[in-house]
Design a protein around this motif. Structure first.
Motif, mmCIF file in Angstrom:
data_model
loop_
_atom_site.group_PDB
_atom_site.id
_atom_site.type_symbol
_atom_site.label_atom_id
_atom_site.label_comp_id
_atom_site.label_asym_id
_atom_site.label_seq_id
_atom_site.Cartn_x
_atom_site.Cartn_y
_atom_site.Cartn_z
ATOM 1 N N LEU A 216 27.408 -11.098 4.275
ATOM 2 C CA LEU A 216 26.093 -11.242 4.801
ATOM 3 C C LEU A 216 24.965 -11.178 3.671
ATOM 4 O O LEU A 216 25.027 -9.869 2.894
ATOM 5 C CB LEU A 216 25.477 -10.042 5.887
ATOM 6 C CG LEU A 216 24.045 -10.038 6.407
ATOM 7 C CD1 LEU A 216 23.683 -11.364 7.009
ATOM 8 C CD2 LEU A 216 23.843 -8.773 7.212
ATOM 9 N N ILE A 217 23.944 -11.919 3.328
ATOM 10 C CA ILE A 217 22.984 -11.528 2.555
ATOM 11 C C ILE A 217 21.601 -11.781 3.403
ATOM 12 O O ILE A 217 21.391 -12.705 4.054
ATOM 13 C CB ILE A 217 22.891 -12.862 1.427
ATOM 14 C CG1 ILE A 217 24.006 -12.685 0.651
ATOM 15 C CG2 ILE A 217 21.619 -12.558 0.686
ATOM 16 C CD1 ILE A 217 24.120 -13.791 -0.483
ATOM 17 N N ASN A 218 20.903 -10.685 3.351
ATOM 18 C CA ASN A 218 19.732 -10.648 4.032
ATOM 19 C C ASN A 218 18.452 -10.373 3.335
ATOM 20 O O ASN A 218 18.275 -9.405 2.643
ATOM 21 C CB ASN A 218 19.509 -9.647 5.351
ATOM 22 C CG ASN A 218 18.196 -9.800 5.952
ATOM 23 O OD1 ASN A 218 17.568 -10.758 6.079
ATOM 24 N ND2 ASN A 218 17.906 -8.791 6.953
ATOM 25 N N VAL A 219 17.513 -11.747 2.935
ATOM 26 C CA VAL A 219 16.569 -11.711 2.196
ATOM 27 C C VAL A 219 15.001 -11.762 2.872
ATOM 28 O O VAL A 219 14.201 -12.099 2.368
ATOM 29 C CB VAL A 219 16.699 -12.667 1.135
ATOM 30 C CG1 VAL A 219 17.637 -12.299 -0.035
ATOM 31 C CG2 VAL A 219 16.775 -13.962 1.503
ATOM 32 N N ALA A 220 15.044 -12.121 4.288
ATOM 33 C CA ALA A 220 14.183 -12.233 5.029
ATOM 34 C C ALA A 220 13.262 -11.049 5.438
ATOM 35 O O ALA A 220 12.193 -10.743 4.824
ATOM 36 C CB ALA A 220 14.525 -13.138 6.454
ATOM 37 N N ARG A 221 13.477 -10.393 6.549
ATOM 38 C CA ARG A 221 12.804 -9.111 7.108
ATOM 39 C C ARG A 221 13.912 -8.284 7.478
ATOM 40 O O ARG A 221 14.857 -8.623 8.112
ATOM 41 C CB ARG A 221 11.973 -9.584 8.098
ATOM 42 C CG ARG A 221 10.664 -10.332 7.672
ATOM 43 C CD ARG A 221 9.820 -9.314 6.876
ATOM 44 N NE ARG A 221 8.685 -10.029 6.396
ATOM 45 C CZ ARG A 221 8.373 -10.416 5.069
ATOM 46 N NH1 ARG A 221 9.528 -10.161 4.072
ATOM 47 N NH2 ARG A 221 7.207 -11.066 4.646
ATOM 48 N N GLY A 222 13.444 -6.856 7.317
ATOM 49 C CA GLY A 222 14.684 -5.942 7.748
ATOM 50 C C GLY A 222 14.837 -5.856 9.264
ATOM 51 O O GLY A 222 15.755 -5.610 9.865
ATOM 52 N N GLU A 250 11.071 0.695 4.743
ATOM 53 C CA GLU A 250 11.032 0.752 3.626
ATOM 54 C C GLU A 250 9.729 1.649 2.881
ATOM 55 O O GLU A 250 8.778 1.752 3.496
ATOM 56 C CB GLU A 250 10.615 -0.781 3.034
ATOM 57 C CG GLU A 250 11.900 -1.905 3.405
ATOM 58 C CD GLU A 250 11.359 -3.157 3.348
ATOM 59 O OE1 GLU A 250 10.300 -3.409 2.441
ATOM 60 O OE2 GLU A 250 12.062 -4.115 3.430
ATOM 61 N N PRO A 251 10.235 2.386 1.894
ATOM 62 C CA PRO A 251 11.442 2.533 1.391
ATOM 63 C C PRO A 251 12.629 2.892 2.261
ATOM 64 O O PRO A 251 12.273 3.714 3.137
ATOM 65 C CB PRO A 251 11.201 3.682 0.125
ATOM 66 C CG PRO A 251 9.786 3.724 -0.052
ATOM 67 C CD PRO A 251 9.330 3.274 1.455
ATOM 68 N N LEU A 252 14.019 2.579 1.956
ATOM 69 C CA LEU A 252 15.055 2.896 2.667
ATOM 70 C C LEU A 252 15.173 4.410 2.621
ATOM 71 O O LEU A 252 15.424 5.016 1.721
ATOM 72 C CB LEU A 252 16.220 2.364 2.180
ATOM 73 C CG LEU A 252 17.635 2.216 3.159
ATOM 74 C CD1 LEU A 252 17.615 1.788 4.381
ATOM 75 C CD2 LEU A 252 18.738 1.976 2.349
#
Ligand code: NDP
Length: 306
Positions: A216-222, A250-252
């Protein structure tokens, strides 16, 4: 009449400079020092205090400082007829595409494995390339470019979108065919806008519909990802690992379980950052178009939410 920039906690000097460079006559007020509410005809927003737009009786245009507008639409006090624009910029697209391709190639060429081999002084020439087939959820400005560039590199791709599209030039699935899409890929890239339909879309039921071992790559929204469900999917083997740029918080937080998981790579929401130099001309152009009653560029569809 003029513009207000409302982006609490952020130094927006560079935005003011770039807008002034194009049109020095525009009066710009910066939150929290907005003293003349009547003067505000357009606002530029990033994480604004909800409800604040009620202050501006002459407001005619809302501009997002970025590509996403979820931070604006989550403010339910904004009237439905107020137009909202977003940033579409080739530099933003360039950075996003490079980030996703970096993630895809790191996986394909197993850079983590070789880093670990190096640390253990291991020389292992077996299976140098992992087979990959990349599926992009959301093939708009950003996702469309990722597909095009991956295809150019000869990597197998598929796209998932909201609506039916003909002649896309690659295997395209509308959302009613999500299962077919998921069964045809083993790298899942989330590039969706955050809407009521897509919030929490990456959940355990969804992951269980993926092929075992999907990356999985998530670059959209948390908020697309139900974070604890990712841990479950990793444990169950449906997901083999993840590259995450965006998070629910965010920050995590320091005590977040993601920090501990070796299979998860974390970047601090840097996949693609808006460049004020590139964004300011679009905003000024829309400001002038609004004044002249001309159609706006990069206006979102309020009914769709993107
Ligand atoms: P676009 O609006 O251009 O594209 C959105 C795409 O998503 C469209 O193809 C649309 O389909 C599709 N879509 C919408 N809803 C669904 C759904 N329910 N199921 C399947 N597909 C759907 O957006 P961009 O490409 O410009 O940006 C995407 C997102 O990326 C932004 O909203 C933002 O949140 C995020 N982003 C993250 C950054 C970062 O640094 N991490 C930086 C910049 C953006 P259709 O074409 O059929 O309508």
């Amino acid at each position: 009449m003029g513009i207000a920039i409302i982006s609490p906690g952020r130094d927006v000097t560079v935005w003011v400079e770039n807008i002034k460079k194009i049109d020095q006559k525009i009066r710009i007020q910066v939150y929290p020092d907005i003293s003349d509410d009547n003067n505000v005809e357009a606002v530029i927003l990033w994480q604004h205090p909800k409800g604040i737009l009620d202050r501006f009786p002459n407001l005619k245009l809302v501009c997002s400082m970025g590509a996403g507008v979820d931070h604006i639409l989550s403010d339910k006090s904004i009237p439905h007829n107020l137009p909202i624009t977003r940033i579409v910029d080739s530099k933003l697209t360039f950075s996003m595409t490079n980030y996703v391709i970096m993630g895809v190639l790191n996986l394909h060429r197993q850079i983590d494995r070789y880093k670990s081999d190096k640390n253990r002084r291991v020389w292992d020439m077996s299976n140098p390339e992992l087979p990959i087939s990349v599926g992009v959820m959301g093939v708009g400005e950003l996702g469309g470019d990722v597909i095009e560039k991956l295809q150019f590199m000869g990597i197998s791709v598929a796209g998932l979108g909201n609506t039916i599209k003909e002649n896309s030039g690659y295997p395209y699935f509308d959302r009613s065919r999500t299962d077919e899409f998921l069964k045809s890929i083993n790298v899942l890239v989330c590039m969706l806008p955050l809407t009521p339909e897509t919030e929490g879309i990456l959940n355990i039921d969804f992951f269980r519909r993926c092929k075992k071992g999907t990356y999985l790559i998530n670059v959209a929204r948390g908020k697309h990802l139900v974070e604890m469900d990712l841990l479950k999917a990793l444990d169950e083997g449906f997901i083999s690992g993840a590259l995450l740029d965006v998070f629910q918080q965010e920050p995590l937080p320091e005590d977040h379980p993601f920090w501990e998981r070796e299979e998860i790579t974390i970047t601090p929401h840097i996949a693609s950052v808006t460049n004020p130099e590139a964004a300011a001309p679009q905003i000024v152009e829309n400001y002038h178009r609004m004044l002249n009653n001309q159609p706006l560029v990069n206006k979102i569809d309020r009914n769709k939410g993107y």
